[in-house]
Design a protein around this motif. Structure first.
Motif, PDB file in Angstrom:
ATOM      1  N   ARG A  54       0.830  -1.201   0.000  1.00 14.66           N
ATOM      2  CA  ARG A  54       0.000   0.000   0.000  1.00 14.66           C
ATOM      3  C   ARG A  54       0.864   1.251   0.000  1.00 14.66           C
ATOM      4  O   ARG A  54       1.757   1.400   0.827  1.00 14.66           O
ATOM      5  N   VAL A 244     -10.460   8.122   1.023  1.00 19.75           N
ATOM      6  CA  VAL A 244     -10.902   6.792   0.618  1.00 19.75           C
ATOM      7  C   VAL A 244     -12.368   6.634   0.999  1.00 19.75           C
ATOM      8  O   VAL A 244     -12.723   6.710   2.181  1.00 19.75           O
ATOM      9  N   SER A 247     -17.913   3.669  -1.405  1.00 19.46           N
ATOM     10  CA  SER A 247     -18.750   3.293  -2.546  1.00 19.46           C
ATOM     11  C   SER A 247     -18.768   4.401  -3.589  1.00 19.46           C
ATOM     12  O   SER A 247     -18.477   5.565  -3.304  1.00 19.46           O
ATOM     13  N   GLU A 248     -19.156   4.008  -4.794  1.00 19.43           N
ATOM     14  CA  GLU A 248     -19.300   4.985  -5.870  1.00 19.43           C
ATOM     15  C   GLU A 248     -20.428   5.964  -5.560  1.00 19.43           C
ATOM     16  O   GLU A 248     -20.352   7.148  -5.899  1.00 19.43           O
ATOM     17  N   VAL A 285     -10.882   8.471  -3.908  1.00 24.68           N
ATOM     18  CA  VAL A 285     -10.649   7.116  -4.381  1.00 24.68           C
ATOM     19  C   VAL A 285     -11.600   6.176  -3.649  1.00 24.68           C
ATOM     20  O   VAL A 285     -12.153   6.502  -2.601  1.00 24.68           O
ATOM     21  N   LEU A 286     -11.788   4.988  -4.219  1.00 30.89           N
ATOM     22  CA  LEU A 286     -12.686   4.007  -3.625  1.00 30.89           C
ATOM     23  C   LEU A 286     -11.901   2.945  -2.871  1.00 30.89           C
ATOM     24  O   LEU A 286     -10.792   2.562  -3.265  1.00 30.89           O
ATOM     25  N   ASN A 287     -12.488   2.480  -1.783  1.00 34.74           N
ATOM     26  CA  ASN A 287     -11.874   1.414  -0.992  1.00 34.74           C
ATOM     27  C   ASN A 287     -11.903   0.135  -1.789  1.00 34.74           C
ATOM     28  O   ASN A 287     -12.953  -0.309  -2.232  1.00 34.74           O
ATOM     29  N   LYS A 288     -10.744  -0.457  -1.986  1.00 29.74           N
ATOM     30  CA  LYS A 288     -10.655  -1.655  -2.828  1.00 29.74           C
ATOM     31  C   LYS A 288     -10.887  -2.908  -1.995  1.00 29.74           C
ATOM     32  O   LYS A 288     -10.482  -2.988  -0.859  1.00 29.74           O
TER      33      LYS A 288
END
Length: 288
Positions: A54, A244, A247-248, A285-288
């Motif tokens: 990361r 972060v 969700s979209e 950014v989105l949480n992966k």
């Protein structure tokens, strides 16, 4: 009256990108003194990590960097590296002492923190949190924080017999703290528009805000002076940090509020981005 929008409780700070004047000097510092490792390198930009996977910090070298007097412009006050436990912070302290660097410190009730400056005077906090169930909140839902001396002997004892191998897996960017030119304007942007919640207010000099009941994800202060100008792009400082989101749908809601408030949203490397009133970049950014 429409209820104020609030960020999702799972929102976190992701990574921070800062500007440095001499990349090789900074790499030596961030590896040997801070304890990060190189993840990948692309020309004058280097991504740094604690767990080998990361990215926590990106260093970007700028040519002919202008040297600013400390605390003279709006921008980075410090970025804060959160280690997972007290023994880890004790090892950090041992390594900082061994390096010979000046180390500041503060027990904030919710956390124990160490403070240093990199070779370009970019501020860094390295800290550990106390358990959330020990934090105290008042009737206004503000968390109790102060600055007391750290129990240095206790930190050293907690790391007795352990070996320093750099920052451990589980290390993250816990929060960021900025000089701003006006607290009311900062609150309008970060609280009313983005949706952070106020967790502490120090008179008319600083405020602390978070998502999900954390003590703070952002600190905002006017210690560089009311009306302080944005730091110039050719001086060391912060380029951007990432938020972060889970969700979209949450990202779309934040972007709608940002646009409605009159801020331009751009696409940077496929990621929505914008700047605060002092040209500090924010990428969602989105949480992966």
């Amino acid at each position: 009256m429409t209820a104020a929008a609030v960020l999702h409780q799972e929102v976190e700070i992701g990574l921070v990108q800062i500007r440095v004047s001499n990349l090789e000097r900074s790499l030596k510092f961030y590896q040997e003194v801070v304890g990060l490792a190189i993840l990948r390198r692309n020309g004058r930009e280097v991504e740094m990590t604690a767990d080998g996977e990361r990215t926590l910090l990106i260093l970007r070298e700028i040519e002919h960097a202008r040297v600013l007097r400390r605390n003279s412009a709006a921008g980075l006050y410090h970025f804060a590296i959160l280690v997972p436990d007290r023994p880890s912070l004790g090892l950090v302290l041992r390594n900082l002492v061994a390096s010979g660097i000046h180390v500041g410190q503060g027990d904030h009730l919710v956390s124990e923190a160490l403070y240093i400056q990199d070779p370009d005077n970019n501020g860094i906090e390295i800290y550990r949190d106390r358990p959330r169930d020990t934090w105290t909140w008042n009737a206004d839902n503000h968390v109790s924080m102060t600055t007391d001396p750290v129990d240095v002997d206790g930190l050293l004892a907690a790391s007795e017999g352990l070996e320093w191998e750099g920052l451990p897996a589980g290390t993250v960017i816990g929060h960021v703290h900025f000089h701003v030119g006006d607290l009311a304007e900062a609150s309008k942007f970060y609280v009313e528009t983005l949706g952070f919640e106020l967790t502490a207010h120090y008179g008319d000099a600083a405020l602390f805000i978070s998502a999900g009941g954390y003590h703070h994800h952002l600190g905002l202060n006017v210690w560089a002076g009311q009306g302080a100008p944005a730091a110039p792009a050719d001086a060391p400082g912060i380029d951007y940090f990432t938020l972060v989101l889970p969700s979209e749908a949450e990202r779309a809601a934040v972007l709608e509020r940002v646009r409605r408030a009159g801020y331009e949203v751009m696409e940077t490397a496929g990621v929505p981005s914008f700047t605060d009133p002092w040209n500090i970049g924010i990428r969602l950014v989105l949480n992966k």
